[in-house]
Design an enzyme around this catalytic site. Structure first.
Site, PDB file in Angstrom:
ATOM      1  N   LYS A  73       0.826  -1.303   0.003  1.00 38.53           N
ATOM      2  CA  LYS A  73      -0.115  -0.074  -0.006  1.00 38.53           C
ATOM      3  C   LYS A  73       0.974   1.240   0.122  1.00 38.53           C
ATOM      4  O   LYS A  73       0.694   2.182  -0.687  1.00 38.53           O
ATOM      5  CB  LYS A  73      -0.950   0.018   1.447  1.00 38.53           C
ATOM      6  N   THR A  74       1.474   1.233   0.785  1.00 38.06           N
ATOM      7  CA  THR A  74       2.785   2.438   0.896  1.00 38.06           C
ATOM      8  C   THR A  74       3.439   2.694  -0.420  1.00 38.06           C
ATOM      9  O   THR A  74       3.604   3.731  -0.971  1.00 38.06           O
ATOM     10  CB  THR A  74       3.716   2.223   2.011  1.00 38.06           C
ATOM     11  N   ASP A 118      -1.205   7.130   6.167  1.00 40.08           N
ATOM     12  CA  ASP A 118      -1.401   5.771   6.565  1.00 40.08           C
ATOM     13  C   ASP A 118      -2.031   5.490   7.847  1.00 40.08           C
ATOM     14  O   ASP A 118      -2.232   6.259   8.590  1.00 40.08           O
ATOM     15  CB  ASP A 118       0.200   5.221   6.794  1.00 40.08           C
ATOM     16  N   THR A 167      -5.398  -1.266   7.071  1.00 39.77           N
ATOM     17  CA  THR A 167      -5.640  -2.625   7.255  1.00 39.77           C
ATOM     18  C   THR A 167      -6.991  -2.680   7.548  1.00 39.77           C
ATOM     19  O   THR A 167      -7.484  -4.174   7.666  1.00 39.77           O
ATOM     20  CB  THR A 167      -4.459  -3.014   8.119  1.00 39.77           C
ATOM     21  N   ARG A 226       6.520  -8.223   1.744  1.00 39.82           N
ATOM     22  CA  ARG A 226       7.455  -7.827   2.679  1.00 39.82           C
ATOM     23  C   ARG A 226       8.041  -9.141   3.351  1.00 39.82           C
ATOM     24  O   ARG A 226       9.158  -9.084   3.715  1.00 39.82           O
ATOM     25  CB  ARG A 226       6.641  -7.042   3.616  1.00 39.82           C
TER      26      ARG A 226
END
Ligand SMILES: Nc1ncnc2c1ncn2[C@@H]1O[C@H](COP(=O)(O)OP(=O)(O)O)[C@@H](O)[C@H]1O
Ligand SMILES: [Mg+2]
Length: 370
Positions: A73-74, A118, A167, A226
């Protein structure tokens, strides 16, 4: 096993960013849509929206990204700013404590630039309400003076793009959600996509790896870039220590290293397996209610639901039914190393013993929680 070892292992399989991940991020984060692997439908529609906004010379509509941690997302927020060729200001909702924090940010926005927030579901009410008029009408209502002479003035803002990431889409208030023109859900990645991500990261980090090596790491990465990138580094460490010389990571190295770190072929760690075993061995395979399971597992219900269950649910190992949690046949076969003949025998024996071993065949849509 010591608590320290368990903690370290979980650092390998957690979806949240660790300090080491953050150091790694700058080197390997994709900067363009072309470099961003997977999420194809999202990318297609996003690239059309970007193209159109650029042609009109306007800011992109406000965008909301939601989905589990570590899926990009980031990264997408940075990619958008880069593709739009505009500056980006990044913050996170918990950092916007006082109204003046969000006001300050909004006042500093330039035309067509991006503001990335965020964890936007954690925004407080006051900041959220300031955002409403900023997002919709590109104005900021500011009160001047105090007491009876106080008045509100409207300050115009340049047109900007707000990108929110969360999230927990369900925790965002409707008025805020409705103000995002575009909203995308990120999905877990397929093994071949993780493979592509790993080959790319290895190249950028100057790590030698074979195609099969990347495949083996990808399979154990829990659908999460990640985690894939993190495992790549750990496997590299292992190979360097074991082989003393620089050799390319192959499938055997990857398997040995990840076995050593106790991450199994489905990407499960010790805690995941303990949870699944608990359902089988103490609750006859389920259904077991959330509260009872959490008590037996030694965690509170929220942590169980938010930290430990999502991946098990996603991979169809644990199912949520209206009557409680149930393990799937896939989970039992995996935990105890059983093939399909053996599974039939297990079911027959448990029936003969009059014991109920509830093994769901696989996730059914109506079984899955939203
Ligand atoms: N689609 C992708 N392609 C390549 N790498 C990715 C992709 N998505 C995420 N990554 C990598 O995974 C890491 C975590 O991504 P991030 O955007 O921080 O996730 P999130 O914000 O959803 O928690 C980043 O460092 C990035 O390098
Ligand atoms: Mg993020």
């Amino acid at each position: 096993m010591t608590a320290e070892v368990i903690r370290r292992r979980q650092q390998l399989t957690t979806q949240q960013a660790t300090q080491t991940d953050l150091r790694l991020d700058n080197t390997i984060r994709p900067k363009t849509l072309a470099d961003y692997v997977g999420q194809c439908r999202l990318k297609d529609s996003l690239s059309i929206a970007i193209e159109a906004a650029k042609k009109r010379g306007e800011a992109l509509d406000h965008v909301l990204f939601y989905g589990p941690p570590g899926l990009g997302k980031t990264t997408l927020a940075l990619v958008i700013a880069n593709e739009m060729g505009c500056p980006i200001q990044s913050t996170s909702a918990p950092a916007l404590e006082r109204p003046r924090d969000i006001v300050g940010l909004l006042m500093s926005m330039k035309a067509n630039s991006v503001l990335f927030i965020d964890e936007i579901h954690r925004l407080n009410k006051v900041s959220e309400e300031i955002l409403y008029s900023a997002m919709e009408d590109f104005v900021l209502d500011r009160s001047i003076g105090k007491g009876p002479t106080a008045k509100t003035i409207r300050v115009p803002l340049p047109r900007f793009t707000l990108i929110g990431a969360t999230t927990k889409a369900g925790s965002i208030a409707n008025p805020l959600r409705d103000r995002f023109g575009i909203s995308y859900r990120l999905h877990y990645y397929e093994p071949e996509e993780l493979h592509a991500i790993l080959m790319r990261s290895a190249r950028l980090l100057d790590i030698q790896i074979t195609e099969a090596g990347a495949e083996a790491i990808g399979c154990r990465s829990r659908g999460t870039p990640r985690i894939a990138n993190r495992l790549l580094k750990r496997v590299r460490d292992y190979v360097q220590v074991q082989h003393h010389v620089e050799t390319a990571i192959d499938a055997d190295h990857a398997r040995q290293a990840l076995d050593q770190y106790d991450i199994d072929p489905l990407g499960l760690d010790v805690t995941d397996r303990r949870l699944l075993r608990l359902v089988v061995e103490q609750f006859g395979g389920g259904p077991v209610g959330l509260e009872s399971l959490a008590a037996a597992f030694g965690e509170d219900t929220k942590t169980l639901e938010e930290v430990f269950e999502p991946f098990l649910l996603q991979s169809g190992l644990l199912l949520r039914t209206p009557r409680g949690r149930v393990v799937s046949q896939k989970a039992v076969a995996h935990l105890y190393g059983l093939d399909s003949d053996m599974m039939q025998q297990v079911k027959a024996i448990s029936q003969q013993l009059g014991q109920q071993l509830n093994l769901a065949v696989g996730p059914r849509d109506d079984d899955m929680a939203p």
